[in-house]
Enzyme design. Structure first.
Site, PDB file in Angstrom:
ATOM      1  N   LYS A 270      41.570  36.100   1.083  1.00 12.13           N
ATOM      2  CA  LYS A 270      41.805  36.890   2.292  1.00 12.13           C
ATOM      3  C   LYS A 270      40.735  36.518   3.320  1.00 12.13           C
ATOM      4  O   LYS A 270      39.548  36.622   3.051  1.00 12.13           O
ATOM      5  CB  LYS A 270      41.739  38.393   1.967  1.00 12.13           C
ATOM      6  N   ASP A 275      38.300  43.076  10.858  1.00 14.08           N
ATOM      7  CA  ASP A 275      39.342  44.065  10.585  1.00 14.08           C
ATOM      8  C   ASP A 275      39.028  45.358  11.339  1.00 14.08           C
ATOM      9  O   ASP A 275      38.297  46.216  10.842  1.00 14.08           O
ATOM     10  CB  ASP A 275      39.431  44.320   9.077  1.00 14.08           C
ATOM     11  N   LYS A 282      40.212  51.805  12.803  1.00 13.09           N
ATOM     12  CA  LYS A 282      39.227  52.401  11.905  1.00 13.09           C
ATOM     13  C   LYS A 282      38.242  53.267  12.692  1.00 13.09           C
ATOM     14  O   LYS A 282      38.048  53.035  13.886  1.00 13.09           O
ATOM     15  CB  LYS A 282      38.426  51.279  11.208  1.00 13.09           C
ATOM     16  N   ASP A 293      35.281  40.926   6.152  1.00 13.46           N
ATOM     17  CA  ASP A 293      36.618  41.004   5.578  1.00 13.46           C
ATOM     18  C   ASP A 293      37.241  39.620   5.330  1.00 13.46           C
ATOM     19  O   ASP A 293      38.388  39.509   4.914  1.00 13.46           O
ATOM     20  CB  ASP A 293      37.525  41.852   6.488  1.00 13.46           C
ATOM     21  N   ASP A 352      46.279  48.961   9.165  1.00 12.08           N
ATOM     22  CA  ASP A 352      44.994  48.679   8.510  1.00 12.08           C
ATOM     23  C   ASP A 352      45.183  48.144   7.088  1.00 12.08           C
ATOM     24  O   ASP A 352      44.241  47.670   6.472  1.00 12.08           O
ATOM     25  CB  ASP A 352      44.138  49.953   8.513  1.00 12.08           C
ATOM     26  N   GLU A 354      46.299  45.382   6.185  1.00 12.14           N
ATOM     27  CA  GLU A 354      46.692  44.054   6.681  1.00 12.14           C
ATOM     28  C   GLU A 354      46.445  42.942   5.670  1.00 12.14           C
ATOM     29  O   GLU A 354      47.099  41.911   5.715  1.00 12.14           O
ATOM     30  CB  GLU A 354      45.952  43.740   7.986  1.00 12.14           C
ATOM     31  N   ARG A 356      47.039  42.663   2.460  1.00 12.75           N
ATOM     32  CA  ARG A 356      48.197  42.375   1.607  1.00 12.75           C
ATOM     33  C   ARG A 356      49.293  41.665   2.393  1.00 12.75           C
ATOM     34  O   ARG A 356      50.089  40.930   1.826  1.00 12.75           O
ATOM     35  CB  ARG A 356      48.706  43.674   0.964  1.00 12.75           C
TER      36      ARG A 356
HETATM   37  N1  BES Z   1      39.324  45.522   4.604  1.00 13.18           N
HETATM   38  C1  BES Z   1      39.790  46.809   4.281  1.00 13.18           C
HETATM   39  C2  BES Z   1      39.274  47.294   2.930  1.00 13.18           C
HETATM   40  C3  BES Z   1      37.828  47.700   2.885  1.00 13.18           C
HETATM   41  C4  BES Z   1      37.418  48.896   3.409  1.00 13.18           C
HETATM   42  C5  BES Z   1      36.926  46.899   2.249  1.00 13.18           C
HETATM   43  C6  BES Z   1      36.099  49.275   3.325  1.00 13.18           C
HETATM   44  C7  BES Z   1      35.597  47.282   2.137  1.00 13.18           C
HETATM   45  C8  BES Z   1      35.185  48.473   2.683  1.00 13.18           C
HETATM   46  C9  BES Z   1      41.317  46.834   4.212  1.00 13.18           C
HETATM   47  O1  BES Z   1      41.967  46.005   5.096  1.00 13.18           O
HETATM   48  C10 BES Z   1      41.737  48.219   4.538  1.00 13.18           C
HETATM   49  O2  BES Z   1      41.530  48.628   5.631  1.00 13.18           O
HETATM   50  N2  BES Z   1      42.320  48.904   3.556  1.00 13.18           N
HETATM   51  C11 BES Z   1      42.730  50.245   3.733  1.00 13.18           C
HETATM   52  C12 BES Z   1      44.088  50.394   3.105  1.00 13.18           C
HETATM   53  C13 BES Z   1      44.775  51.689   3.439  1.00 13.18           C
HETATM   54  C14 BES Z   1      45.148  51.712   4.903  1.00 13.18           C
HETATM   55  C15 BES Z   1      45.985  51.835   2.573  1.00 13.18           C
HETATM   56  C16 BES Z   1      41.703  51.147   3.055  1.00 13.18           C
HETATM   57  O3  BES Z   1      41.177  50.782   2.013  1.00 13.18           O
HETATM   58  O4  BES Z   1      41.399  52.195   3.605  1.00 13.18           O
HETATM   59 ZN    ZN Z   2      40.951  44.360   5.696  1.00 14.45          ZN
HETATM   60 MN    MN Z   3      42.303  46.912   6.976  1.00 15.77          MN
END
Ligand code: BES
Ligand code: ZN
Ligand code: MN
Length: 500
Positions: A270, A275, A282, A293, A352, A354, A356
């Site tokens: 990834k 992000d 966020k 990210d 968010d 994204e 996947r």
């Molecule tokens: N890059 C983030 C995951 C992340 C968050 C990694 C904090 C490290 C620290 C990912 O793209 C994301 O935003 N995931 C969301 C998914 C949710 C919207 C289902 C998450 O984990 O909140």
């Molecule tokens: Zn992300």
């Molecule tokens: Mn995200």
């Protein structure tokens, strides 16, 4: 830094700095005992007066003690021997490296041969020590206008007492150097801010790496090509950004010519260079850390660097799914439905989620074009994985018991642990959508598992595993830095594939 192996007789040679270990109640290990003899018992008398407790992580540097061959003698505490474990060894090495740095030594000798942690064999302990010392010199100073000049350790000598271990230690050392080169590249790329590290910049880094070895070929697909292919999920993520998304392909061919066509392992990283969350933006706190990210992509670059250095006889394809996730008038909206490269449709309920989306198309592309025997994706995928496993352990997901076991074992051996979590089954229905084949998020529960289950829908019929490195790829806060994980795990895994 260069590491060298020396026999015990090296202890009596002249040196700039020597590290020896001491336990509680003035228990001197054999190298310390030798120095005590050289000094006619002065060392013991100093120890008695010093109040040095011999706790793990403590150090006491002594300057020009009469009779000693070394300019500086550093006593490193190791704690009681019955409590000596892997974690204690790490403390001792890190404290020793800090002491050497503070003393501005360019060359030093570590006499740690009496230390064998209960949970490691002597060779594993040596390999860990070598890697820790190599990694201790890491600094990311590129963006400091006046970088604080620090004297770097140039030559480090390890005393090996068991002669029968010399050959295997030499091999372990070469391997540690190759792994560290990969870890360092991963960290250097990971630490770059998103105003430099864009998908195009990552493509340049990949092309540079490709120039360094005949075994590595690099190709880059831009948005026009991805559009033609029909990578609708990938393109949905990059739509809101001014930066062009890129799918970067690295083909390392190290195996014998007879197998030149087959791909042993594909690694899909990834590479979200920033992000923001997109329209599902966020909160501001710690959003800066979303520059990390792309650490999955940086990991794949790092692994390629190690493969080149170690010249491993395997064929590995690396795929970096690189895009920036931004809000704008062109950005994907919650509720939008896209058609993925596989033909399956996805309702994007949260922009968010994204990672996947870029990964599902990258996985499909990789399976279609390379038919790898095994495919592993590496992603800073979910905050939920950090909640589940913290910053200690990488999340591992796979339906393939053997592959999961191989990855877990590699993580254990490389001191870069991963832990398997469940996948698929009843979790799949959390991704149901009333309008499309699936939604891109599950509910509020089991976030790491629903993300993995989403990816599993694009890897059916292949030997696939997913590593969620959201907790392990970087250290947060005031001293934020990329860790280089899981380069050690993956390179160990690949090394073991060559023996299979
Ligand atoms: N890059 C983030 C995951 C992340 C968050 C990694 C904090 C490290 C620290 C990912 O793209 C994301 O935003 N995931 C969301 C998914 C949710 C919207 C289902 C998450 O984990 O909140
Ligand atoms: Zn992300
Ligand atoms: Mn995200």
């Amino acid at each position: 830094m260069h590491l060298h192996l020396k026999p015990v007789s090296f202890l009596s040679e002249k040196q700039s700095a020597l590290v020896v270990t001491v336990g509680p109640e003035l228990q001197m290990d054999s190298a310390a005992e030798r120095m005590n003899e050289f000094s006619d018992g002065a060392l013991l008398r100093i120890l008695q007066d010093s109040g040095f407790e011999g706790k793990a992580g403590q150090t006491l540097p002594l300057y020009t003690l009469p009779g000693l061959p070394c300019e500086w003698l550093i006593l490193a505490g190791r704690g009681p021997s019955h409590e000596f474990r892997r974690s204690t060894l790490i403390k001792v090495i890190q404290a020793s490296c800090t002491a050497l740095k503070d003393l501005k030594r360019r060359s030093a000798t570590l006499a740690l041969f009496d230390l064998c942690p209960a949970d490691l064999n002597p060779l594993e302990a040596f390999t860990l020590s070598a890697r820790l010392t190599l990694e201790s010199s890491y600094q990311f100073l590129e963006w400091k206008s006046k970088p604080t000049p620090s004297v770097a350790l140039h030559d480090l000598h390890f005393i090996i007492s068991d002669k029968s271990l010399m050959t295997s230690c030499k091999q372990a050392l070469d391997w540690a150097q190759a792994v560290t080169a990969g870890v360092t590249l991963c960290r250097n790329v990971g630490n770059q801010p998103a105003n430099r590290c864009t998908p195009s910049w990552l493509a340049e880094q990949a092309l540079l790496l490709g120039k360094s070895s005949k075994k590595l070929k690099v190709k880059v697909l831009g948005e026009a090509q991805l559009e033609k292919l029909g990578a609708g999920a990938f393109l949905a993520v990059t739509r809101g950004s001014e930066e062009e998304g890129k799918l970067i392909l690295l083909e390392y061919r190290g195996a014998a010519a007879a197998r030149s066509k087959s791909v042993d392992v594909a690694l899909v990283g990834k590479g979200i260079t920033f992000d923001s969350g997109g329209i599902s933006i966020k909160p501001a706190a710690s959003m800066d850390e979303m520059k990390f990210d792309m650490c999955g992509a940086a990991t794949v670059l790092g692994v390629m660097q190690t493969l080149i250095r170690a010249e491993l006889p395997v064929n590995v394809v690396g795929v970096l799914a690189c895009a920036e996730n931004m809000p704008s008038g062109k950005a994907t909206r919650p509720g939008d439905i896209v058609t993925t490269l596989s033909g399956k449709t996805v309702e994007i309920l949260n922009t968010d989620a994204e990672g996947r989306l870029v990964l599902c198309d990258a996985l499909t592309y990789t399976l279609q074009h390379y038919q790898p025997e095994k495919i592993i994706d590496i992603a800073t995928l979910t905050g939920a994985c950090v909640v589940a496993l913290g910053k200690v352990t990488t999340g591992l997901f796979s339906d393939d018991d053997l592959l999961a076991e191989e990855l877990t074992e590699a993580g254990r051996l490389a001191q870069d642990p991963a832990w398997r979590l469940p996948l698929g089954g009843d979790y799949q229905e959390l991704l149901d959508s009333p309008c499309a084949d699936m939604a891109n998020i599950g509910g509020p529960t089991a976030g790491a598992i629903t993300a993995a289950s989403f990816l599993s829908r694009f890897t059916e019929g292949s030997r696939w595993a997913h590593l969620d490195i959201a907790g392990t790829a970087w250290i947060s806060g005031a001293k934020k830095t990329a860790t280089g994980r899981p380069v050690p795990l993956l390179t160990e895994f690949l090394k073991r594939q060559t023996h299979a």
